[in-house]
Write an enzyme that holds these catalytic residues in place. Sequence first.
Site, mmCIF file in Angstrom:
data_model
loop_
_atom_site.group_PDB
_atom_site.id
_atom_site.type_symbol
_atom_site.label_atom_id
_atom_site.label_comp_id
_atom_site.label_asym_id
_atom_site.label_seq_id
_atom_site.Cartn_x
_atom_site.Cartn_y
_atom_site.Cartn_z
ATOM 1 C CB SER A 35 -0.967 0.089 1.272
ATOM 2 O OG SER A 35 -1.912 -1.092 1.351
ATOM 3 C CG HIS A 88 -4.659 -6.918 1.646
ATOM 4 N ND1 HIS A 88 -5.096 -5.989 0.458
ATOM 5 C CD2 HIS A 88 -3.614 -6.401 2.212
ATOM 6 C CE1 HIS A 88 -4.095 -5.125 0.390
ATOM 7 N NE2 HIS A 88 -3.096 -5.244 1.412
ATOM 8 C CE1 TYR A 90 -8.393 -5.322 3.139
ATOM 9 C CE2 TYR A 90 -6.316 -5.777 4.215
ATOM 10 C CZ TYR A 90 -7.268 -4.844 3.450
ATOM 11 O OH TYR A 90 -6.532 -3.955 2.691
#
Length: 277
Positions: A35, A88, A90
């Site tokens: 990121s 990711h 998540y």
Amino acid sequence: MNESQTHVENVRQSAEKIVAASAGLKPKIAIILGSGLGGLAKQVEDAVTIPYAELPGFPVLTVSGHAGNLILGKLGGVPVVVLNGRKHFYETHDAYPLKTMIRALKSAGVETLFLSNAAGSLRANIVVSGLMLITDHINFLGLNPLVGPNDESFGPRFVPVTDAWDRDGSEKIREAAKQENISLHSGVYVAFRGPSFETPAEIRMVQGWGGDAVGMSSVPECLIARHCGMKVVGVSCITNMGAGLSDEKLSHAHTLENASKGAADFERLVIAAVKLL
């Protein structure tokens, strides 16, 4: 075809597309950008870009700061593959897209995977915008991407990870940091599932475990890469202090903003390191 057969076919097709697009470049190093670290992609010389959407089985990205492009070219004259963005855990329960991406790189001839991420510091001396070489990890994701049926053509059922983060490669990154006069910390990266940031109590817990930085990525990529015989090295860009260690208000926007502050040193470090790796 069942899910496993589809995965194998996706790996084959994606690897063929990567090899064809490389036009004989034969890169041995692939770099996954975390990121806020996507600026390195602009440094690639003679770049050929393939959107993930054109590579069968590759992840579909949804988080800002992750462009979703595979870039072939050179950094400092060294042939590389740069992956601008990751998915990711998540965002998904499905490990197949990440496995497809990394196994396709392996099938295309890549030998070393250089991982990067934005991370929170657990140590007062590792400050925001600093860089940390990952020397080991703690998997607190609550999952392992290798769970499920094992395909022996990719790697063994049981994978030793004593040397998960390659020591020789890490020494070369340290050497590159000295050459570029870049301060480089070393430490243990702790991976949480997210997407919520950690609580102060969780931060105190992982400090007690010996963690030095915390984030939400990189460990699954490391495990998949080691399973299929790739070497792995990694660097965290520190974007915040862990929850409760400062008065910062944590957010993804805050992460991206602070990643940009360390991006210049990160880019110089990677360009110098690939020449040694």
